[in-house]
Design an enzyme around this catalytic site. Structure first.
Site, PDB file in Angstrom:
ATOM      1  N   ARG A  42       0.852  -1.183   0.000  1.00 10.93           N
ATOM      2  CA  ARG A  42       0.000   0.000   0.000  1.00 10.93           C
ATOM      3  C   ARG A  42       0.893   1.240   0.000  1.00 10.93           C
ATOM      4  O   ARG A  42       2.010   1.217   0.518  1.00 10.93           O
ATOM      5  CB  ARG A  42      -0.892   0.013   1.239  1.00 10.93           C
ATOM      6  N   HIS A  43       0.386   2.313  -0.589  1.00  7.22           N
ATOM      7  CA  HIS A  43       1.114   3.584  -0.566  1.00  7.22           C
ATOM      8  C   HIS A  43       1.347   4.042   0.886  1.00  7.22           C
ATOM      9  O   HIS A  43       0.755   3.517   1.827  1.00  7.22           O
ATOM     10  CB  HIS A  43       0.328   4.654  -1.325  1.00  7.22           C
ATOM     11  N   ARG A  46      -0.834   9.597   3.661  1.00  8.04           N
ATOM     12  CA  ARG A  46      -1.369  10.587   2.721  1.00  8.04           C
ATOM     13  C   ARG A  46      -2.331  11.530   3.416  1.00  8.04           C
ATOM     14  O   ARG A  46      -2.735  11.308   4.563  1.00  8.04           O
ATOM     15  CB  ARG A  46      -2.101   9.879   1.577  1.00  8.04           C
ATOM     16  N   ARG A 110      -0.103   9.215  -5.394  1.00  4.80           N
ATOM     17  CA  ARG A 110       0.451   8.686  -4.139  1.00  4.80           C
ATOM     18  C   ARG A 110       1.098   7.314  -4.316  1.00  4.80           C
ATOM     19  O   ARG A 110       2.058   6.996  -3.612  1.00  4.80           O
ATOM     20  CB  ARG A 110      -0.615   8.653  -3.052  1.00  4.80           C
ATOM     21  N   ASP A 290      -4.941   0.043  -0.268  1.00  5.56           N
ATOM     22  CA  ASP A 290      -5.410  -0.902   0.746  1.00  5.56           C
ATOM     23  C   ASP A 290      -6.431  -1.876   0.157  1.00  5.56           C
ATOM     24  O   ASP A 290      -6.417  -3.069   0.476  1.00  5.56           O
ATOM     25  CB  ASP A 290      -5.999  -0.182   1.962  1.00  5.56           C
TER      26      ASP A 290
END
Length: 428
Positions: A42-43, A46, A110, A290
């Protein structure tokens, strides 16, 4: 005298034997070899995806606006890259080699920036790769496709009429209905407090997301957000993630969603197991969301029911065993302070033989997703049946007419047909 020599030589023999046994054990250990790795993460941290009407913090409170990677998120992925560099030391080259790694991201700021930060930690440039002595970074390609064309990482994958029908059926399930009833007054309270027209089990995640991001960055919370309210929002947000891929008919949902990514990973592993090339692709890295991680873990039946943390990484490793067979191991890194912990595919040991892994996941792999996404229409079915019946009737009628014609032709006299007038010659 002879006996004494023999007795003295026994410890030496044992030492020699143990030495060769240890060499054999070392050879067997060395023979187990990592062949390929797939990483899905996942990034990083943010800003909120969006705000709500009564939120005291507007989009301008975030330097790059909504939905963007923060400096915290960049650091999270640089740390993950460093961790991966340590984990795969000796498997990957110390310096970047384009033949060894392929990186793909969703077409989102992102996730693209997370991949860049991750690769900066994984591959600090060596002397030959430095283009500026003041910059400890090198460009590494990251591949992507437009969101509208992404059929691998952007979940849920739409349009898919059958999946949307399953979601509607999930809304009618006992668990969903009961959850709504239990939280009806709470949902109304949240709607009034946020100024939103309506808050449901499926939309409440956005309220939690906004508050969570603000809390992570030490911004003030509204007075109505007590610790109990925040915890309840978190629980309902987790339920909304389960709604996407589970609760009702999770296997069929996975065939239409996370099973596509799992299928691609297993195809890559199968090809790697067949390959005899010395220079080969070793790591495939996916930078996503996610929902991507949840979709894959639901398909694998290893999802723990809570939202995937920022920069969490699902690891799948393919090993060649001493016997020449291949096995798959899975790990999950959801805490930067701890080593990745093993995940076990239900019905298989933690080091699962590749053929068994393929067999156990076959139920969530679609052979023709486009077909499975369609909803058979009862009206269309009736029209088809009626059409076939009419065609059958006319075909039968033609056969009968053909038989009649053949019968009449066969029943004519051999000399042919002659008309004889009773009145003699005809006159105009």
């Amino acid at each position: 005298m002879t006996a004494a020599v023999t007795s003295a030589s026994r410890p030496v023999s044992k030492v020699i034997l143990l030495f060769f046994l240890s060499l054999g054990g070392a050879a067997r250990t060395k023979a187990r070899e990592l062949q390929m790795v797939t990483l899905l993460y996942r990034h990083g941290d943010r800003s909120p995806i969006k705000g709500f009407p009564t939120d005291i913090h507007s989009e301008s409170a975030w330097p790059q606006g909504f939905g963007q990677l923060t400096q915290v998120g960049m650091k999270q992925h640089w740390d993950l890259g460093q961790s991966l560099r340590s984990r795969y030391h000796g498997f990957l080259n110390e310096s970047y080699d384009r033949t060894e790694i392929y990186v793909r991201s969703t077409d989102s700021d992102r996730t693209l920036m997370s991949a860049e930060s991750n690769l900066a930690g994984l591959y600090p440039p060596g002397e030959s790769q430095t283009f500026n002595v003041n910059i400890s970074w090198q460009p590494i390609p990251i591949h992507t496709v437009p969101e509208s064309e992404d059929q691998l990482l952007k979940f849920p994958l739409l349009p898919c009429p059958r999946y949307q029908q399953l979601q509607e059926e999930t809304r009618q399930s006992a668990e969903y209905v009961n959850k709504t009833k239990e939280n009806l007054s709470f949902l109304e309270m949240v709607a009034n407090a946020t100024g939103m027209k309506e808050v449901s089990l499926e939309s409440i995640w956005s309220v939690y997301d906004t508050l969570f991001c603000e809390k992570q960055h030490n911004m003030s919370m509204p007075l109505w957000v007590t610790s109990e309210v925040f915890k309840r929002l978190e629980d309902l947000k987790n339920f909304s993630f389960r709604f996407l891929f589970g609760i009702y008919q999770p296997v069929e949902k996975s065939r239409l969603q996370g099973g596509l990514l799992l299928n691609q990973i297993l195809k890559n592993f199968t090809e790697a197991a067949k390959s005899t090339e010395k220079q080969r692709l070793k790591v495939i890295m996916y930078s996503a969301h996610d929902t991507t991680v949840v979709a894959l873990q639901t398909a694998l039946d290893v999802y723990n029911g809570v939202q995937t943390p920022y920069a969490a990484c699902h690891i799948m490793e393919l090993y060649r065993e001493d016997s020449g067979n291949f096995s798959v191991e899975m790990y999950f890194r959801n805490d930067s302070a701890k080593d990745p912990f093993p995940l076990t595919l239900p019905g298989c040991p933690s080091s699962c033989p590749l053929p068994e892994f393929l067999r156990l996941t076959r139920a969530v792999i679609s052979e023709d997703r486009e077909h499975e996404c369609q909803i058979p229409s009862s009206t269309q079915d009736t029209e088809v049946i009626v059409g076939l019946a009419i065609c059958g009737f006319f075909l039968l009628l033609l056969i009968v007419l053909l038989l009649v014609v053949l019968y009449r032709l066969q029943s004519k006299p051999n000399g042919g047909y002659h008309h004889v007038s009773d009145e003699g010659d005809e006159h105009p």
